[in-house]
Design a protein around this motif. Structure first.
Motif, PDB file in Angstrom:
ATOM      1  N   MET A  96       2.603   8.795  -0.107  1.00 51.85           N
ATOM      2  CA  MET A  96       3.791   8.204   0.517  1.00 51.85           C
ATOM      3  C   MET A  96       4.611   9.266   1.238  1.00 51.85           C
ATOM      4  O   MET A  96       4.570  10.446   0.870  1.00 51.85           O
ATOM      5  CB  MET A  96       4.669   7.548  -0.561  1.00 51.85           C
ATOM      6  CG  MET A  96       3.935   6.488  -1.360  1.00 51.85           C
ATOM      7  SD  MET A  96       4.933   5.843  -2.738  1.00 51.85           S
ATOM      8  CE  MET A  96       3.678   4.883  -3.608  1.00 51.85           C
ATOM      9  N   LYS A  97       5.360   8.854   2.246  1.00 48.43           N
ATOM     10  CA  LYS A  97       6.349   9.734   2.862  1.00 48.43           C
ATOM     11  C   LYS A  97       7.516   9.864   1.895  1.00 48.43           C
ATOM     12  O   LYS A  97       7.806   8.936   1.126  1.00 48.43           O
ATOM     13  CB  LYS A  97       6.834   9.158   4.188  1.00 48.43           C
ATOM     14  CG  LYS A  97       5.761   9.040   5.260  1.00 48.43           C
ATOM     15  CD  LYS A  97       5.407  10.389   5.833  1.00 48.43           C
ATOM     16  CE  LYS A  97       4.491  10.227   7.049  1.00 48.43           C
ATOM     17  NZ  LYS A  97       4.009  11.547   7.524  1.00 48.43           N
ATOM     18  N   LEU A 154       0.844  -1.185   0.000  1.00 43.34           N
ATOM     19  CA  LEU A 154       0.000   0.000   0.000  1.00 43.34           C
ATOM     20  C   LEU A 154       0.891   1.250   0.000  1.00 43.34           C
ATOM     21  O   LEU A 154       2.019   1.202   0.510  1.00 43.34           O
ATOM     22  CB  LEU A 154      -0.892   0.022   1.245  1.00 43.34           C
ATOM     23  CG  LEU A 154      -1.879  -1.139   1.388  1.00 43.34           C
ATOM     24  CD1 LEU A 154      -2.533  -1.107   2.771  1.00 43.34           C
ATOM     25  CD2 LEU A 154      -2.941  -1.073   0.288  1.00 43.34           C
ATOM     26  N   PRO A 155       0.403   2.371  -0.548  1.00 44.36           N
ATOM     27  CA  PRO A 155       1.220   3.593  -0.574  1.00 44.36           C
ATOM     28  C   PRO A 155       1.755   3.998   0.800  1.00 44.36           C
ATOM     29  O   PRO A 155       2.918   4.399   0.928  1.00 44.36           O
ATOM     30  CB  PRO A 155       0.255   4.651  -1.125  1.00 44.36           C
ATOM     31  CG  PRO A 155      -0.672   3.864  -1.996  1.00 44.36           C
ATOM     32  CD  PRO A 155      -0.861   2.549  -1.283  1.00 44.36           C
ATOM     33  N   GLU A 156       0.914   3.861   1.826  1.00 43.54           N
ATOM     34  CA  GLU A 156       1.352   4.278   3.162  1.00 43.54           C
ATOM     35  C   GLU A 156       2.432   3.371   3.752  1.00 43.54           C
ATOM     36  O   GLU A 156       3.044   3.703   4.773  1.00 43.54           O
ATOM     37  CB  GLU A 156       0.163   4.380   4.130  1.00 43.54           C
ATOM     38  CG  GLU A 156      -0.632   3.111   4.296  1.00 43.54           C
ATOM     39  CD  GLU A 156      -1.825   3.019   3.345  1.00 43.54           C
ATOM     40  OE1 GLU A 156      -2.805   2.346   3.709  1.00 43.54           O
ATOM     41  OE2 GLU A 156      -1.776   3.615   2.238  1.00 43.54           O
ATOM     42  N   GLN A 193       6.894  16.040  -4.906  1.00 47.16           N
ATOM     43  CA  GLN A 193       5.461  16.286  -5.069  1.00 47.16           C
ATOM     44  C   GLN A 193       4.740  15.021  -5.541  1.00 47.16           C
ATOM     45  O   GLN A 193       3.634  14.709  -5.085  1.00 47.16           O
ATOM     46  CB  GLN A 193       5.240  17.429  -6.055  1.00 47.16           C
ATOM     47  CG  GLN A 193       5.704  18.779  -5.525  1.00 47.16           C
ATOM     48  CD  GLN A 193       5.786  19.853  -6.599  1.00 47.16           C
ATOM     49  OE1 GLN A 193       5.644  19.573  -7.785  1.00 47.16           O
ATOM     50  NE2 GLN A 193       6.033  21.083  -6.175  1.00 47.16           N
ATOM     51  N   ALA A 194       5.387  14.272  -6.440  1.00 48.63           N
ATOM     52  CA  ALA A 194       4.787  13.032  -6.954  1.00 48.63           C
ATOM     53  C   ALA A 194       4.633  11.998  -5.841  1.00 48.63           C
ATOM     54  O   ALA A 194       3.603  11.328  -5.737  1.00 48.63           O
ATOM     55  CB  ALA A 194       5.649  12.466  -8.082  1.00 48.63           C
ATOM     56  N   GLY A 195       5.668  11.857  -5.018  1.00 46.01           N
ATOM     57  CA  GLY A 195       5.615  10.897  -3.915  1.00 46.01           C
ATOM     58  C   GLY A 195       4.513  11.229  -2.931  1.00 46.01           C
ATOM     59  O   GLY A 195       3.758  10.351  -2.494  1.00 46.01           O
TER      60      GLY A 195
END
Length: 209
Positions: free
Chosen positions: A185-186, A163-165, A178-180
């Motif tokens: 995401m961190k 998962l992104p998180e 900015q994309a991250g």
């Protein structure tokens, strides 16, 4: 933050290896052929940006316009010159601490992905002899949208089956930070605190981790 991550997604240029200098030399040669000077300061605008968007920025700097078909030829010519430069790459050009950090992450069971706009990413990883340290490689051949769009990182996350998180992005460009963050995401910024002020953590390089 870093201790709890399950996935680490790395940009290539400026994080793993400094190929920006070779991009600059190739773009500067193209600009010279077109009759204007392309400076290192101008080159900062191209960090983390796709090849065709980089060409658009370069032509904008030179105050020039060309039909799409001619632009494709120019971009291909620039890339041929760039590939010629990077064909001389070897493991000695890895940025400080990169191999040790990647090896340490693997030992901890952290998934490792590359998330780069470069269409030469796999070629470069092979030259640097670190391909086997990556579980997934998402490059300019797999994405349609350039950073700051989060597409590249979301695909990398999906390929890691996380998962992104659960993932942290390592980036040296403002558009990449900015994309991250847009991907949920961190982000660890590699480089200047002034430029990467939006990142969750800013460090000079992977050698400090």
């Amino acid at each position: 933050m870093l201790q709890n991550m399950k996935g680490a997604i790395f940009d290539l240029d400026g994080v793993i290896v400094d190929t920006a200098k070779y991009h600059y030399l190739a773009w500067a040669k193209l600009a010279d052929e077109l009759g204007f000077k392309f400076t290192e300061e101008h080159n900062e605008r191209l960090k983390g940006v796709s090849r065709m968007r980089s060409l658009d920025i370069l032509l904008e700097i030179g105050g020039l316009e060309f039909p799409e078909a001619e632009k494709v030829v120019m971009a291909d010519n620039k890339n041929r010159l760039y590939v010629e430069y990077i064909s001389r790459l070897d493991e000695s050009e890895l940025l400080p601490g990169v191999k040790a950090y990647l090896t340490g992450l693997r030992a901890r069971g952290v998934g490792i992905a590359l998330g780069s706009a470069s269409k030469n990413a796999e070629f470069i990883l092979n030259k640097l002899n670190i391909t086997e340290l990556f579980d997934a490689v998402v490059d300019g051949n797999k994405v349609a949208l350039a950073k700051p769009d989060p597409e590249v990182f979301l695909i990398a996350c999906r390929e890691l089956q996380l998962l992104p998180e659960e993932c942290i992005v390592f980036e040296d460009a403002e558009a990449g930070v900015q994309a991250g963050q847009a991907a949920g995401m961190k982000v660890v910024g590699i480089g200047s605190r002034e430029v990467l002020k939006e990142a969750d953590l800013v460090i000079p390089g992977l050698h400090v981790l």
